[in-house]
Enzyme design. Structure first.
Site, PDB file in Angstrom:
ATOM      1  N   SER A 149       0.864  -1.173   0.000  1.00  0.00           N
ATOM      2  CA  SER A 149       0.000   0.000   0.000  1.00  0.00           C
ATOM      3  C   SER A 149       0.901   1.224   0.000  1.00  0.00           C
ATOM      4  O   SER A 149       2.073   1.139   0.345  1.00  0.00           O
ATOM      5  CB  SER A 149      -0.877   0.005   1.262  1.00  0.00           C
ATOM      6  OG  SER A 149      -1.512   1.256   1.453  1.00  0.00           O
ATOM      7  N   TYR A 162      -2.160  -0.835  10.420  1.00  0.00           N
ATOM      8  CA  TYR A 162      -2.142  -1.045   8.969  1.00  0.00           C
ATOM      9  C   TYR A 162      -0.803  -0.596   8.390  1.00  0.00           C
ATOM     10  O   TYR A 162      -0.195  -1.309   7.587  1.00  0.00           O
ATOM     11  CB  TYR A 162      -3.286  -0.264   8.330  1.00  0.00           C
ATOM     12  CG  TYR A 162      -3.460  -0.518   6.848  1.00  0.00           C
ATOM     13  CD1 TYR A 162      -4.003  -1.709   6.389  1.00  0.00           C
ATOM     14  CD2 TYR A 162      -3.095   0.445   5.911  1.00  0.00           C
ATOM     15  CE1 TYR A 162      -4.173  -1.945   5.032  1.00  0.00           C
ATOM     16  CE2 TYR A 162      -3.259   0.220   4.551  1.00  0.00           C
ATOM     17  CZ  TYR A 162      -3.802  -0.984   4.116  1.00  0.00           C
ATOM     18  OH  TYR A 162      -3.962  -1.205   2.776  1.00  0.00           O
TER      19      TYR A 162
END
Length: 301
Positions: A149, A162
């Site tokens: 990501s 995350y």
């Protein structure tokens, strides 16, 4: 340079939605054998039926990518059916937000289990198979794509667990690339770093395993969920467009894959702060309204 995908085998985790599903669709059009892996049975069944009707040879598994034994059994079944896969998409991922000190142990274990250990298992189980196949056939080619990501290159606030998981995937992927280059010229590696793209990840809490039911969310977690829902839902780049970028990158042996290259300005700012030994920069420098809104929401009341 990989130019022929027909008849090749691809393993795709998170194949029931988002990037995994769109990559499977491209694979089916190219005449590939598809191994579809997902934790959500109904989504997996739909994907399997769609790819089969498109003419692909399909092997599907409902499993938790964080579970070593389940992944090992799947990898052996893949080898017995198709031999070493030519392509592995370690794509399964979940999202979770909130202030970093408010993340529970169960949430740390869940997010790191899927986002990091899922990739670790995919790499450790399939890379040896691929290297063995390459050693036997000088014309054999393979490629591994790990989904990270932009949060693996930045550290946006209120997304600690995350961020940690995705930074680890970037590190693992870069090291995999370097390690492969030491031992083979036949297997490539890439890392996919999408920004805000409409996929199912903002609703990944629907697939929390038994025993990891969420406690009552904190205020910061509710704010983070709302902001993520808005950002992901309003994304202009589609999952299908990103999937095509992945196949183009494999064909060109390109390592870094970005859905939003313009966001690299934020990455450059972060790297300059590291080199200059200053405080971490605002990860929303190019969209300061996001940071302002988050600060205001967390300090209100």
């Amino acid at each position: 340079m990989i130019t022929n995908f027909r008849g090749k085998t691809a393993v795709l985790t998170g194949a029931g939605s988002g990037f995994g599903l769109e990559c499977a669709r491209i694979g089916a059009k190219l005449g590939m054998n598809l191994v579809l892996v997902d934790v959500q049975q109904d989504a997996l069944d739909q994907a399997s039926a769609e790819m089969t009707s498109a003419g692909a040879e399909v092997l599907s598994f409902r499993l938790d990518v964080a579970n070593a034994q389940q992944m090992e059994a799947m990898s052996q079944a893949v080898f017995e059916r198709f031999g070493a896969p030519h392509f592995v998409f370690n794509n399964a991922g979940v999202g979770s937000g909130g202030l970093v000190w408010e993340t529970t142990v169960k949430d740390w274990e869940w997010v790191l289990g899927v986002n990091l250990w899922g990739v670790i298992h995919g790499v450790r189980l399939f890379t040896p198979m691929m290297l063995a196949a390459a050693a036997k056939d000088p014309s054999w080619q393979g490629h591994i794509v790990n989904t990270a990501s932009m949060a693996g290159l930045l550290n946006p606030p209120n997304m600690g667990v995350y961020n940690v998981s995705k930074h680890a995937v970037v590190s693992l992927s870069e090291t995999l690339y370097q390690d492969l280059r030491l031992v083979s010229d036949q297997i490539g590696a890439s890392v996919l770093c999408p920004y805000f793209v409409p996929t199912g990840i903002s609703q990944s809490h629907r697939n929390r395993p038994a025993g990891v039911e969420a406690e009552k969310p904190t205020r910061s977690q509710l704010i983070g969920q709302a902001m993520t829902d808005k950002a992901v839902g309003s994304g202009k780049v589609t999952a299908a467009e990103v999937a095509q970028k992945v196949f183009d990158a494999m064909a060109a042996d390109q390592f870094y894959i970005f859905s939003h290259p313009k966001a690299l300005g934020n990455v450059k700012n972060r790297m300059e702060c590291i080199v200059q030994q200053t405080h971490p920069t605002d990860p929303f420098a190019e969209r300061p309204e996001i940071g302002r809104d988050l600060k205001a929401a967390l300090r209100a009341g």
